[in-house]
Design a protein around this motif. Structure first.
Motif, PDB file in Angstrom:
ATOM      1  N   VAL A  47       6.682   5.338   5.073  1.00 40.06           N
ATOM      2  CA  VAL A  47       5.757   4.229   4.810  1.00 40.06           C
ATOM      3  C   VAL A  47       5.110   3.909   6.161  1.00 40.06           C
ATOM      4  O   VAL A  47       5.788   3.493   7.099  1.00 40.06           O
ATOM      5  N   ARG A  58       1.488   2.314   8.238  1.00 46.18           N
ATOM      6  CA  ARG A  58       0.271   1.505   8.093  1.00 46.18           C
ATOM      7  C   ARG A  58      -0.942   2.320   8.526  1.00 46.18           C
ATOM      8  O   ARG A  58      -0.855   3.121   9.459  1.00 46.18           O
ATOM      9  N   TYR A  61      -1.945   1.486   3.500  1.00 46.05           N
ATOM     10  CA  TYR A  61      -0.653   2.134   3.778  1.00 46.05           C
ATOM     11  C   TYR A  61      -0.672   3.582   3.323  1.00 46.05           C
ATOM     12  O   TYR A  61      -1.340   3.932   2.336  1.00 46.05           O
ATOM     13  N   GLU A  94       1.383  -6.970   3.362  1.00 42.46           N
ATOM     14  CA  GLU A  94       2.649  -6.330   3.721  1.00 42.46           C
ATOM     15  C   GLU A  94       3.719  -6.711   2.686  1.00 42.46           C
ATOM     16  O   GLU A  94       4.519  -5.881   2.273  1.00 42.46           O
TER      17      GLU A  94
END
Ligand code: NAP
Length: 448
Positions: free
Chosen positions: A442, A444, A364, A420
C-alpha cells in the motif's frame, strides 16, 4: 491588538498583471495586513483610459490618468505599465519622494538598472522586481539572498514561455517554425507581433538581470549576446532529436576563465575570469532537467560552488502568476518601512492546526495477491465502492508456477484521491475477503 499603520499603495497600470494585483490588494486586505504589519491601502490606479473595460471589477473612483500626482503621495509604488517612459521617470520620482518601488518591467531594469539602483540607494528605499524574470518563479530573491554566501558559477534559464512553447511544438510534432508560431498565436501564447519573444530580446533583458544578481556586477542589455529562434528549422530539431538532444532557447550567464575563453573577449572582471551573458538556441541532452520543461513553462537552473545544482520551475507569465511575485515584493517592501529593516523572518498569524495522517487525501497504489478465480475482481471493486474509494486503474497479472503447476494472480490497483482513513478501512475490509491471499503493498501516489 494594536492598531496597524496604513501605507498608501499607488498602482501604475491595470492591464494583465496590474488588474490582478489590484484584486488581491482589495480582496485579501486583512491577510496582507497581517503579513506586512501594516494595512496596504490602494490609493489609486494610473492608466491611460479610465473608462477602458477591465478584467477585474474595481471602483471607478480609484482610476486616474495623473500618474505623477499619485506617485508623489504614496509610500509604495507598483509600476506595471511597461515600456521605458514614462515608467522610468515615475519610478525615479517615487523613490526621490521616499517610496519603495516594485516593478515587473524587465525592459526598463535591463536597460537602465544602474540609474534606478543608484536612486534607490540614495533615497534609502527598496527597489524590487521579482516579477521581471520568470513570472511567478521566485528566482531573483534566492539568487540575491539565499545564495549570497555562495559563489554562483552558471545560470541557465528557459525564461521565455512563447519560444519554449514553439520549440516544444516543433520537437513533439515535427512542425516548422512558422506553423508552430501560428499555433502559439492562435492559443494566445504569442503576440500578434512576436519579434521581442522569437528574436530573444525579452530573454536577453532577463539574462542581463540574472547575470547582474548572480555575479554582483551590473550588466545591461548591451552586454548580452542575443540570437533568437526564427532560423531554427524542423530539420535542426529532427537532427538534434536523433542525437539525443532537445533544442531550447536558453538565457545563459556563466563565469569563464578568460585564459580559456575565445580570443577577443574583454569581459575580464575578477583577474582571470569574466562573465559570458548570452541568449541563443541551445542543444541540451534529453536527460537534462531543463529538457523536461514543456509548453509555456519557465525554469532556471543554477549552479553554485557549494550548493551544487538547483532548479526553479513554474509559470513564467500570466496575470495571476506574475501578480504573485509582485505581491511578495510589496510585502517585503512594506515590512522594511514598518520595521526599518528587512523585517520579520517569519509570520505566525495563520493559526492553523497540524492534521493527523488519517486526514491526508491522496491517491494510492495497492498490490494484492489474489486467488485466480471468477468474480474476484467484482468482489474487490464492490468493497472499494462501499468504502467510497474509487478505482482509477486495476490490472491483473497471472503467474504460473511450472513446478507446482499452480496459478496465482497479482492485482495492482491505483485509486483516485481518497482520505487515508477511507483507504485504511478499505484495505482492512479487503484483507477479510476469502479470495485475498495477501495485501503485498500500500503506497501513496502523488502527481497523477
Ligand atoms: P498591459 O496588459 O499592457 O497593461 C499595461 C497597463 O499600463 C494598462 O492598464 C495601461 O493603461 C497602462 N499604461 C500604459 N502606458 C501608460 C501610460 N503612459 N500612462 C498611464 N498608464 C499607462 O501590461 P501587462 O501585461 O500587465 O505587463 C505590465 C508589466 O509587467 C510590463 O512591464 C511587463 O513586461 C511585465 N510583466 C508582464 C508579464 C505578463 O505575463 N503579462 C509577466 C512578467 C512581467 P490602459 O489600460 O488605460 O491602456
Amino acid at each position: 491588538m494594536t492598531e496597524l499603520r496604513t501605507l498608501k499603495v499607488a498602482l501604475l497600470g491595470c492591464g494583465n498583471v496590474g488588474a490582478q494585483v489590484a484584486r488581491i490588494l482589495i480582496d485579501d486586505a486583512d491577510t496582507l495586513a497581517s503579513r506586512a504589519g501594516a494595512r496596504l491601502e490602494l490609493s489609486g490606479i494610473a492608466v491611460r483610459d479610465v473608462d477602458a473595460p477591465r478584467e477585474v471589477d474595481l471602483p471607478r473612483a480609484l482610476f486616474t490618468t495623473d500618474a505623477e500626482a499619485l506617485v508623489k503621495d504614496a509610500d509604495l509604488v507598483i509600476e506595471l505599465m511597461g515600456g521605458i517612459e514614462p515608467a522610468r521617470t515615475l519610478i525615479l520620482t517615487a523613490m526621490r519622494n521616499g517610496a519603495c518601488v516594485v516593478t515587473g518591467n524587465k525592459a526598463l531594469v535591463a536597460k537602465d538598472g544602474p540609474t534606478l539602483h543608484e536612486e534607490a540607494d540614495r533615497a534609502g528605499v527598496q527597489l524590487s522586481y521579482e516579477a521581471a524574470v520568470a513570472g511567478a518563479i521566485p528566482i531573483l530573491r534566492p539568487i540575491r539572498d539565499s545564495l549570497s554566501g555562495d559563489r554562483i558559477t552558471r545560470v541557465l534559464g528557459i525564461v521565455n514561455g512563447t519560444t519554449n512553447f514553439i520549440l516544444d511544438q516543433m520537437d513533439s510534432t515535427g512542425a516548422q517554425f512558422a506553423d508552430a508560431l501560428a499555433q502559439a498565436q492562435r492559443l494566445g501564447y504569442a503576440e500578434a507581433d512576436p519579434t521581442a519573444d522569437v528574436e530573444g530580446y525579452d530573454a536577453a533583458s532577463k539574462a542581463a538581470i540574472l547575470a547582474s544578481l548572480s555575479f554582483h556586477t551590473r550588466f545591461s542589455l548591451d552586454d548580452v549576446y542575443c540570437e533568437g529562434i526564427s532560423s531554427v528549422t524542423a530539420a535542426d530539431i529532427a537532427a538534434a532529436k536523433d542525437a539525443g538532444f532537445v533544442i531550447k532557447l536558453l538565457a545563459i550567464a556563466e563565469k569563464l576563465d578568460t585564459a580559456d575563453a575565445a580570443a577577443g573577449t574583454d569581459a575580464a572582471a575578477d583577474g582571470n575570469t569574466g562573465i559570458s551573458v548570452r541568449v541563443h538556441p541551445t542543444l541540451l541532452p534529453r536527460e537534462h532537467p531543463l529538457a523536461a520543461v514543456h509548453g509555456a513553462f519557465n525554469a532556471v537552473f543554477v549552479e553554485a560552488e557549494n550548493a551544487g545544482e538547483l532548479m526553479f520551475y513554474g509559470q513564467g507569465a500570466g496575470g495571476k502568476p506574475t501578480a504573485s511575485a509582485v505581491m511578495g515584493d510589496l510585502i517585503s517592501a512594506a515590512r522594511s518601512i514598518v520595521l526599518g529593516g528587512p523585517g520579520r523572518a517569519e509570520t505566525t498569524t495563520g493559526q492553523v492546526v497540524a492534521l493527523p495522517i488519517s486526514s491526508a487525501v491522496t491517491s494510492y497504489y495497492i498490490g494484492l495477491d489474489v486467488a485466480d478465480q471468477p468474480g474476484v475482481l467484482a468482489q474487490i471493486a464492490r468493497l472499494f465502492a462501499e468504502h467510497g474509494v474509487s478505482i482509477e486503474i486495476m490490472r491483473q497479472t497471472i503467474h504460473r508456477d511450472a513446478d507446482s503447476n499452480t496459478e496465482s494472480a497479482e492485482l495492482r490497483i491505483v485509486t483516485h484521491r481518497a482520505s487515508e482513513a477511507a483507504l485504511a478501512a478499505t484495505v482492512e475490509a479487503v484483507k477479510g475477503l476469502d479470495v485475498i491471499n495477501s495485501v503485498t503493498s500500500v503506497l501513496r501516489v502523488e502527481g497523477v
